[in-house]
Write a protein that holds these residues in place. Structure first.
Motif, PDB file in Angstrom:
ATOM      1  N   ALA A   1       0.821  -1.210   0.000  1.00 33.77           N
ATOM      2  CA  ALA A   1       0.000   0.000   0.000  1.00 33.77           C
ATOM      3  C   ALA A   1       0.857   1.264   0.000  1.00 33.77           C
ATOM      4  O   ALA A   1       0.590   2.216  -0.733  1.00 33.77           O
ATOM      5  N   LEU A   2       1.905   1.286   0.812  1.00 33.67           N
ATOM      6  CA  LEU A   2       2.780   2.452   0.880  1.00 33.67           C
ATOM      7  C   LEU A   2       3.468   2.715  -0.454  1.00 33.67           C
ATOM      8  O   LEU A   2       3.689   3.864  -0.841  1.00 33.67           O
ATOM      9  N   CYS A   3       3.803   1.649  -1.160  1.00 33.78           N
ATOM     10  CA  CYS A   3       4.507   1.797  -2.432  1.00 33.78           C
ATOM     11  C   CYS A   3       3.581   2.213  -3.572  1.00 33.78           C
ATOM     12  O   CYS A   3       4.047   2.782  -4.566  1.00 33.78           O
ATOM     13  N   THR A   4       2.306   1.943  -3.445  1.00 35.33           N
ATOM     14  CA  THR A   4       1.390   2.175  -4.571  1.00 35.33           C
ATOM     15  C   THR A   4       0.366   3.270  -4.326  1.00 35.33           C
ATOM     16  O   THR A   4      -0.341   3.675  -5.253  1.00 35.33           O
ATOM     17  N   GLY A   5       0.255   3.735  -3.083  1.00 36.17           N
ATOM     18  CA  GLY A   5      -0.745   4.753  -2.781  1.00 36.17           C
ATOM     19  C   GLY A   5      -2.141   4.190  -2.586  1.00 36.17           C
ATOM     20  O   GLY A   5      -3.121   4.943  -2.493  1.00 36.17           O
ATOM     21  N   ARG A   6      -2.253   2.888  -2.512  1.00 35.92           N
ATOM     22  CA  ARG A   6      -3.538   2.250  -2.252  1.00 35.92           C
ATOM     23  C   ARG A   6      -3.649   1.900  -0.775  1.00 35.92           C
ATOM     24  O   ARG A   6      -2.699   2.064  -0.018  1.00 35.92           O
ATOM     25  N   THR A   7      -4.797   1.377  -0.380  1.00 39.14           N
ATOM     26  CA  THR A   7      -4.976   0.945   1.003  1.00 39.14           C
ATOM     27  C   THR A   7      -4.608  -0.528   1.135  1.00 39.14           C
ATOM     28  O   THR A   7      -4.733  -1.301   0.173  1.00 39.14           O
ATOM     29  N   PRO A   8      -4.172  -0.946   2.327  1.00 40.16           N
ATOM     30  CA  PRO A   8      -3.905  -2.378   2.535  1.00 40.16           C
ATOM     31  C   PRO A   8      -5.138  -3.235   2.277  1.00 40.16           C
ATOM     32  O   PRO A   8      -5.034  -4.343   1.723  1.00 40.16           O
ATOM     33  N   GLN A   9      -6.309  -2.732   2.660  1.00 44.18           N
ATOM     34  CA  GLN A   9      -7.541  -3.502   2.475  1.00 44.18           C
ATOM     35  C   GLN A   9      -7.830  -3.743   1.002  1.00 44.18           C
ATOM     36  O   GLN A   9      -8.271  -4.834   0.611  1.00 44.18           O
ATOM     37  N   SER A  10      -7.568  -2.735   0.167  1.00 45.16           N
ATOM     38  CA  SER A  10      -7.848  -2.908  -1.263  1.00 45.16           C
ATOM     39  C   SER A  10      -6.952  -3.986  -1.862  1.00 45.16           C
ATOM     40  O   SER A  10      -7.381  -4.756  -2.733  1.00 45.16           O
ATOM     41  N   TRP A  11      -5.705  -4.050  -1.403  1.00 48.10           N
ATOM     42  CA  TRP A  11      -4.819  -5.097  -1.887  1.00 48.10           C
ATOM     43  C   TRP A  11      -5.275  -6.468  -1.397  1.00 48.10           C
ATOM     44  O   TRP A  11      -5.224  -7.459  -2.135  1.00 48.10           O
ATOM     45  N   ALA A  12      -5.724  -6.539  -0.137  1.00 52.36           N
ATOM     46  CA  ALA A  12      -6.219  -7.818   0.396  1.00 52.36           C
ATOM     47  C   ALA A  12      -7.419  -8.302  -0.412  1.00 52.36           C
ATOM     48  O   ALA A  12      -7.517  -9.491  -0.760  1.00 52.36           O
ATOM     49  N   ASP A  13      -8.325  -7.368  -0.744  1.00 49.64           N
ATOM     50  CA  ASP A  13      -9.510  -7.737  -1.532  1.00 49.64           C
ATOM     51  C   ASP A  13      -9.113  -8.236  -2.914  1.00 49.64           C
ATOM     52  O   ASP A  13      -9.714  -9.189  -3.438  1.00 49.64           O
ATOM     53  N   GLU A  14      -8.118  -7.595  -3.522  1.00 49.02           N
ATOM     54  CA  GLU A  14      -7.704  -7.991  -4.874  1.00 49.02           C
ATOM     55  C   GLU A  14      -7.003  -9.348  -4.881  1.00 49.02           C
ATOM     56  O   GLU A  14      -7.230 -10.164  -5.774  1.00 49.02           O
ATOM     57  N   ILE A  15      -6.174  -9.587  -3.891  1.00 48.87           N
ATOM     58  CA  ILE A  15      -5.428 -10.847  -3.851  1.00 48.87           C
ATOM     59  C   ILE A  15      -6.343 -12.002  -3.464  1.00 48.87           C
ATOM     60  O   ILE A  15      -6.232 -13.119  -3.999  1.00 48.87           O
ATOM     61  N   GLY A  16      -7.246 -11.751  -2.521  1.00 51.44           N
ATOM     62  CA  GLY A  16      -8.222 -12.763  -2.124  1.00 51.44           C
ATOM     63  C   GLY A  16      -7.596 -14.071  -1.721  1.00 51.44           C
ATOM     64  O   GLY A  16      -6.751 -14.135  -0.823  1.00 51.44           O
ATOM     65  N   ASP A  17      -7.982 -15.170  -2.402  1.00 46.33           N
ATOM     66  CA  ASP A  17      -7.455 -16.498  -2.054  1.00 46.33           C
ATOM     67  C   ASP A  17      -6.221 -16.848  -2.889  1.00 46.33           C
ATOM     68  O   ASP A  17      -5.899 -18.020  -3.079  1.00 46.33           O
ATOM     69  N   GLY A  18      -5.524 -15.823  -3.362  1.00 45.76           N
ATOM     70  CA  GLY A  18      -4.309 -16.058  -4.136  1.00 45.76           C
ATOM     71  C   GLY A  18      -3.157 -16.582  -3.301  1.00 45.76           C
ATOM     72  O   GLY A  18      -2.142 -17.056  -3.839  1.00 45.76           O
ATOM     73  N   GLY A  19      -3.288 -16.472  -1.982  1.00 41.33           N
ATOM     74  CA  GLY A  19      -2.289 -17.042  -1.087  1.00 41.33           C
ATOM     75  C   GLY A  19      -1.043 -16.197  -0.932  1.00 41.33           C
ATOM     76  O   GLY A  19      -0.890 -15.117  -1.520  1.00 41.33           O
ATOM     77  N   ALA A  20      -0.117 -16.709  -0.120  1.00 37.46           N
ATOM     78  CA  ALA A  20       1.107 -15.985   0.199  1.00 37.46           C
ATOM     79  C   ALA A  20       1.964 -15.744  -1.044  1.00 37.46           C
ATOM     80  O   ALA A  20       2.633 -14.712  -1.152  1.00 37.46           O
ATOM     81  N   GLY A  21       1.944 -16.694  -1.983  1.00 44.43           N
ATOM     82  CA  GLY A  21       2.745 -16.534  -3.188  1.00 44.43           C
ATOM     83  C   GLY A  21       2.336 -15.306  -3.982  1.00 44.43           C
ATOM     84  O   GLY A  21       3.186 -14.524  -4.428  1.00 44.43           O
ATOM     85  N   ARG A  22       1.034 -15.137  -4.164  1.00 40.89           N
ATOM     86  CA  ARG A  22       0.541 -13.970  -4.900  1.00 40.89           C
ATOM     87  C   ARG A  22       0.821 -12.687  -4.121  1.00 40.89           C
ATOM     88  O   ARG A  22       1.213 -11.671  -4.699  1.00 40.89           O
ATOM     89  N   LEU A  23       0.631 -12.743  -2.816  1.00 40.31           N
ATOM     90  CA  LEU A  23       0.897 -11.574  -1.969  1.00 40.31           C
ATOM     91  C   LEU A  23       2.353 -11.137  -2.102  1.00 40.31           C
ATOM     92  O   LEU A  23       2.636  -9.945  -2.299  1.00 40.31           O
ATOM     93  N   LYS A  24       3.258 -12.067  -2.029  1.00 37.14           N
ATOM     94  CA  LYS A  24       4.683 -11.726  -2.106  1.00 37.14           C
ATOM     95  C   LYS A  24       5.055 -11.208  -3.486  1.00 37.14           C
ATOM     96  O   LYS A  24       5.922 -10.327  -3.619  1.00 37.14           O
ATOM     97  N   ALA A  25       4.416 -11.735  -4.517  1.00 31.96           N
ATOM     98  CA  ALA A  25       4.681 -11.244  -5.868  1.00 31.96           C
ATOM     99  C   ALA A  25       4.238  -9.784  -6.002  1.00 31.96           C
ATOM    100  O   ALA A  25       4.925  -8.962  -6.620  1.00 31.96           O
ATOM    101  N   VAL A  26       3.084  -9.471  -5.431  1.00 30.02           N
ATOM    102  CA  VAL A  26       2.562  -8.100  -5.464  1.00 30.02           C
ATOM    103  C   VAL A  26       3.518  -7.154  -4.736  1.00 30.02           C
ATOM    104  O   VAL A  26       3.856  -6.068  -5.230  1.00 30.02           O
ATOM    105  N   VAL A  27       3.959  -7.568  -3.556  1.00 32.76           N
ATOM    106  CA  VAL A  27       4.849  -6.728  -2.758  1.00 32.76           C
ATOM    107  C   VAL A  27       6.186  -6.528  -3.463  1.00 32.76           C
ATOM    108  O   VAL A  27       6.726  -5.415  -3.502  1.00 32.76           O
ATOM    109  N   THR A  28       6.713  -7.604  -4.036  1.00 30.94           N
ATOM    110  CA  THR A  28       7.990  -7.504  -4.751  1.00 30.94           C
ATOM    111  C   THR A  28       7.899  -6.505  -5.893  1.00 30.94           C
ATOM    112  O   THR A  28       8.775  -5.649  -6.076  1.00 30.94           O
ATOM    113  N   GLU A  29       6.838  -6.606  -6.686  1.00 28.36           N
ATOM    114  CA  GLU A  29       6.654  -5.686  -7.809  1.00 28.36           C
ATOM    115  C   GLU A  29       6.495  -4.253  -7.314  1.00 28.36           C
ATOM    116  O   GLU A  29       7.082  -3.319  -7.885  1.00 28.36           O
ATOM    117  N   ALA A  30       5.744  -4.059  -6.251  1.00 32.36           N
ATOM    118  CA  ALA A  30       5.505  -2.716  -5.723  1.00 32.36           C
ATOM    119  C   ALA A  30       6.795  -2.084  -5.204  1.00 32.36           C
ATOM    120  O   ALA A  30       7.097  -0.924  -5.497  1.00 32.36           O
TER     121      ALA A  30
END
Length: 376
Positions: A292-321
Motif C-alpha cells: 500500500a505504501l509503495c502504490t498509494g492504495r490501502t492495505p484492504q484494497s490489496w487484500a480484496d484484490e489478492i483474495g485467495d491467491g495465497g502468500a505466493g501472490r501476496l509476495k509477488a505483489v509486494v515484490t513488484e511494488a
C-alpha cells in the motif's frame, strides 16, 4: 501499615506521572497540527533539524518512516538541516567501524531519495567543532538525575552489561546541541522521542534564564517544537521489528533480485485467503501495508484484490511494488556511488555552512555568558 502507605504513594506518583506525560503528548499533538497547517503557507519561517547515526545501510523502514517526510518538508520550503551523527556512533559501542564508508552511504541515500544539498544542509558531527563545544555550557544546565531519567539512557543502563560511558550519559545534551546550534525551531519526531526534545527545550529555557535575558535582553535560543510523525510501523521480513542488526530489512540500495529473495523468505501464515488483520495476522498485514505504501492504495484494497491467491501472490505483489517504487532511487544511487568526488564536495559544502552557523551561535553564547574576550 507503612508498607501499604508507601505502595499507595508510589501508585499515586506513577498515575500522576502518566497523566503528566499524557497531557504533554496532547499539547505536543496540538502544536504539531498547528505547524502542519502553517507549513502550506509559511514554511520559510521554520528550520528543521533531523538526522541519523551512520551504523549501517538505510532500509525501506527508514524511507517510509522519515526520509520521505524530510523530502516533503524540503519541497514545502522548510530550511532543512540533516546531521550525519558520526560522533554518536560511539555512545554505545567500542568503535566506529567502517565509518567513512557508512557516512558516504548515508549521503548517497539522502541524495538518491531527493534531498537537495542546495536546500538541505547535510553535515557531520565531527566536522563542526563549535557545535560540540556547546555541550560544555549546556551540561552545566542539567543534572545527573535528569539525564538518567531520559528513556534512551535508562534503557541503555538497564540493558548493558558494562558501565555506561560518559558520552552515553550525556547523549540527550549532545542532541540538544545538535538542535540548538542552528536554532532549529521544529524537529520531526515520534512519540517515544518527545523526552529528548523536552530536554532540549529545558536546556534552551535554562540558558535563557541564566544568561540570555541578563546580558542580551533577548532569548539566545528558540524552544523547538515537535513535528509529530504518523510514520507507519513496518515490521521486518521475519515479523519482528525491522532492524539492521536482525538482518530482516530490505535495504534502499538492494538490487531487484536481492529484494525478491528477501520478500520470498518473508514470514506469513498457512491461511490462503489474504485478509488485512493487523492484530490477528500481523505478518500478512505488514506485507499488505508495504504494498500500500509503495502504490498509494490501502492495505484492504490489496487484500480484496489478492483474495485467495495465497502468500505466493501476496509476495509477488509486494515484490513488484517495492522494486517499481525504488527503481529510480536505486538508479540514482548507482550514479552517485560512481562519483565519490561529488559526494565529498557535497559534504564539504554542508560542513562549511554548518561551521559558519555554529561559530556564530557560539559567539552569541560567549557574549551572553560574558566570555567574549576579542578586542573591539
Amino acid at each position: 501499615m507503612t508498607d501499604v502507605s508507601t505502595s499507595d504513594e508510589t501508585q499515586v506518583d506513577v498515575e500522576t506521572a502518566s497523566e503528566s506525560e499524557s497531557s504533554s503528548y496532547d499539547a505536543a499533538q496540538r502544536r504539531s497540527r498547528q505547524i502542519e497547517a502553517d507549513l502550506a503557507g509559511d514554511a520559510g519561517r521554520y528550520r528543521m533539524l533531523t538526522g541519523d547515526r551512520p551504523t549501517g545501510r538505510l532500509h525501506i523502514g527508514h524511507y517510509f518512516g522519515s526520509l520521505a517526510n524530510r523530502v516533503r518538508l524540503q519541497e514545502l520550503g522548510v530550511d532543512s538541516w540533516i546531521v550525519i551523527a558520526d560522533y554518536q556512533v560511539i555512545t554505545d559501542r567500542d568503535g566506529v567501524g567502517p565509518i567513512r564508508e557508512r557516512v558516504l552511504s548515508l549521503l548517497v541515500d539522502y541524495l538518491a531519495v531527493g534531498l537537495d544539498p542546495a536546500r538541505s544542509t547535510i553535515f557531520t558531527h565531527s566536522a563542526v567543532p563549535a557545535l560540540n563545544q556547546l555541550m560544555l555550557p549546556f551540561l552545566s544546565l542539567v543534572t545527573d538525575s535528569e539525564l538518567r531519567r531520559n528513556p534512551t539512557v535508562k534503557s541503555e543502563l538497564a540493558a548493558s552489561q558494562r558501565p555506561m560511558s560518559g558520552l552515553m550519559l550525556t547523549y540527550p545534551v549532545h542532541q540538544a546541541a545538535d538542535i540548538l546550534f542552528c536554532k532549529a525551531n521544529v524537529v520531526p519526531v515520534g512519540k517515544d522521542q518527545l523526552p529528548h526534545l523536552e530536554q532540549t527545550r529545558v536546556v534552551a529555557r535554562r540558558f535563557d534564564e541564566t544568561y540570555g535575558r541578563g546580558s542580551l535582553k533577548a532569548p539566545v535560543f528558540p524552544q523547538p517544537d515537535a513535528l509529530l510523525s504518523e510514520a507507519p510501523n513496518i515490521l521486518g521480513t521475519d515479523g519482528t521489528k525491522m532492524s539492521k542488526s536482525r538482518g530482516n530489512t530490505i535495504e534502499i540500495g538492494m538490487t531487484a533480485d536481492a529484494t525478491a529473495k528477501i520478500i520470498k523468505r518473508a514470514v506469513t501464515d498457512s491461511d490462503r485467503n489474504i485478509t488485512y488483520d493487523p492484530q490477528g495476522r500481523p505478518e500478512v498485514a505488514n506485507l499488505l501495508l508495504l504494498a500500500a505504501l509503495c502504490t498509494g492504495r490501502t492495505p484492504q484494497s490489496w487484500a480484496d484484490e489478492i483474495g485467495d491467491g495465497g502468500a505466493g501472490r501476496l509476495k509477488a505483489v509486494v515484490t513488484e511494488a517495492v522494486n517499481s517504487t525504488f527503481a529510480p532511487i536505486r538508479e540514482r544511487r548507482a550514479e552517485l556511488e560512481a562519483d565519490p568526488g561529488h559526494l565529498l564536495r557535497v559534504l564539504a559544502e554542508g560542513n562549511a555552512r554548518a561551521n559558519a552557523v555554529a561559530e556564530a551561535t557560539l559567539d552569541e553564547v560567549r557574549e551572553a555568558m560574558g566570555m567574549a574576550y576579542d578586542l573591539a
